[in-house]
Scaffold this active site. Structure first.
Site, PDB file in Angstrom:
ATOM      1  CG  HIS A 173      -4.746  22.939 -30.421  1.00  0.00           C
ATOM      2  ND1 HIS A 173      -4.710  24.074 -31.216  1.00  0.00           N
ATOM      3  CD2 HIS A 173      -3.732  23.077 -29.535  1.00  0.00           C
ATOM      4  CE1 HIS A 173      -3.715  24.866 -30.812  1.00  0.00           C
ATOM      5  NE2 HIS A 173      -3.098  24.274 -29.795  1.00  0.00           N
TER       6      HIS A 173
ATOM      7  CB  CYS B  94      -0.472  22.885 -28.109  1.00  0.00           C
ATOM      8  SG  CYS B  94      -1.112  22.801 -26.424  1.00  0.00           S
TER       9      CYS B  94
END
Length: 149
Positions: free
Chosen positions: A108, A124
């Site tokens: 992301h 992440c």
């Protein structure tokens, strides 16, 4: 792997298959996700170098700087696929979210561009917003993502 869909949806896409027949190694059709073997793109993430490399038909197209998980919330190594996406997910996820087949993990953007190049996330992979938007415009769902130490 987690493809974020219900068992009835999987059963509808795989007539004749029973829920108790889905075990590791079973080949099934995932609605909305192309077979990864038919996609010419492949993403390789090098945790130690903090880079994401995009390949097309085995040739390196581009290298992006990234941020990865910190020691207590390390980014998992392994082979995954992109299973879904969301533009402008809000909060700390920046301009785009690419969900991986490992539940709760994705690639992301970020609202903290100074974090790129560091081990600071909760697992992440963070990218600059313009980079994740570019990546999302190129790779389809089903793209293989290999995360290496």
């Amino acid at each position: 792997m987690d493809f974020r869909m219900s068992v009835p949806s999987l059963m509808a896409a795989n007539p004749g298959l029973k829920p108790n027949q889905i075990i590791a190694g079973t080949t099934i059709v995932i609605p909305g996700i192309r077979n990864p073997a038919t996609i010419p793109y492949h993403v390789i993430i090098h945790l130690d170098q903090k880079i994401l490399q995009l390949y097309h038909s085995g040739r390196l197209m581009k290298t992006y700087p990234i941020a990865v998980g910190k020691i207590l919330t390390a980014t998992p190594s392994g082979d995954f696929v992109v299973v879904n996406r969301e533009p402008n997910p809000g909060g700390p996820f920046g301009a785009y979210w690419l969900s991986l087949s490992k539940l709760h993990y994705g690639i992301h953007g970020t609202n903290n561009p100074l974090s790129i190049g560091k081990a600071v996330s909760k697992g992440c992979v963070r990218m600059y917003n313009q980079d994740v938007v570019e990546l999302a415009s190129i790779i389809p769902n089903g793209t293989r993502v290999s995360i290496r130490s």
